[in-house]
Enzyme design. Structure first.
Site, short mmCIF file in Angstrom:
data_model
loop_
_atom_site.label_atom_id
_atom_site.label_comp_id
_atom_site.label_asym_id
_atom_site.label_seq_id
_atom_site.Cartn_x
_atom_site.Cartn_y
_atom_site.Cartn_z
N GLU A 251 0.80 -1.22 0.00
CA GLU A 251 0.00 0.00 0.00
C GLU A 251 0.84 1.28 0.00
OE1 GLU A 251 -2.38 -0.69 3.46
OE2 GLU A 251 -3.99 -1.67 2.32
N GLU B 90 6.94 -21.79 8.54
CA GLU B 90 7.44 -20.87 9.58
C GLU B 90 8.44 -21.52 10.53
OE1 GLU B 90 4.47 -20.98 13.35
OE2 GLU B 90 3.63 -20.08 11.54
#
Length: 299
Positions: free
Chosen positions: A84, A115
């Protein structure tokens, strides 16, 4: 920490006991009540957040970048915030980058096993060419995610400034980073579902971090996004309105000025205020390091 049940992010929330017996309205009300605690938890981290903003702004001024590193929800929020920044602040797409365990595929499909490797987190930074002048921000609600910890450890060895965002106070003090931001939102309404309050807190922290750093480096004038990229109809309309705010021109005149400025709001504002051509406006902005207020006043 071997016993994860001791983590705040994994504890059962006494306020949501019997959740499965509640009506839809009661569930909505309960979630809203829990979410109302989030903003206060983030606000309690204001000084650490301000420290982090200055660290990132300093890196940007020196040509450095910000890297978010996370897994699952945390990783997706980092990628979201990074994506963004270019349209909002007109910054290069490489200035803020999101690194997620499992890569691009993990953005749309769960890849939870990715992860568990600290070495993979370190390797991901190496693949991005992270340099000492960059900032690396680890994001892990529980604070323990190996991929994230491995990346932050590698960043420290490289010589980067490091940040860490976690909602687990039990591990926050033991995280090796320049600034640890620890909004304690409490146990989740659905036990362990950190996509909820912890995710909301993380989103608020990341919004504050990049927005604050962009403001501190001249990407915002007053409260206007003067470096936005007008890449669609909505943003072109916003750019015209910002030029009108800054110059007092009617819409058609603002549109023409913006066209002469190549669509750059800052350039258009300086052209009008200083009575100069686009090339001279750009030179003034460079001399003022992109700060519009200084460029318009001739400082």
């Amino acid at each position: 920490m071997k016993d994860r049940s001791k983590l705040t992010t994994e504890k059962r929330n006494p306020r949501s006991r019997g959740l499965d017996r509640r009506s839809a309205l009661e569930i909505v009300d309960m979630i809203a009540e829990e979410d109302a605690r989030v903003a206060q938890a983030v606000a309690r981290q204001r000084r650490r957040l301000a420290q982090a903003v200055e660290i990132v702004a300093e890196a940007f001024r020196a040509g450095g970048r910000l890297f978010y590193v996370g897994a699952g929800t945390s990783g997706r929020l980092g990628v979201l915030d990074a994506s963004e920044c270019p349209p909002t602040f007109g910054c290069p797409r490489t200035q803020v980058q999101g690194v997620i365990a499992g890569g691009r595929r993990a953005l749309v499909r769960s890849a939870e096993g990715a992860e568990d490797s600290a070495a993979d987190g370190a390797a991901a930074l190496d693949a991005r060419g992270v340099r000492p002048r960059d900032v690396v921000c680890g994001i892990a609600a529980c604070g323990l995610t190996p991929y994230v910890r491995g990346a932050v450890e590698r960043a420290r060895r490289i010589g980067c400034r490091t940040l860490f965002v976690t909602c687990a106070p039990e591990v926050a003090r033991r995280i090796a980073a320049d600034v640890v931001i620890n909004p304690v939102v409490g146990a989740e309404i659905v036990t362990g579902s950190t996509r909820m309050k912890a995710g909301t807190a993380t989103k608020l922290v990341l919004n504050t971090l990049t927005t604050g750093a962009m403001i501190r480096t001249g990407k915002v004038h007053d409260n206007l996004m003067v470096d936005l990229r007008a890449t669609n109809a909505k943003l072109r309309d916003r750019a015209e309105r910002i030029v009108r705010e800054l110059t007092g021109l009617p819409r058609l005149a603002a549109r023409r000025l913006l066209a002469e400025a190549g669509g750059a709001v800052k350039v258009a504002a300086v052209m009008h205020t200083r009575g100069c051509c686009a090339a001279e406006a750009r030179r003034r902005l460079r001399r003022c390091k992109g700060f519009l207020r200084a460029a318009m006043s001739g400082e």
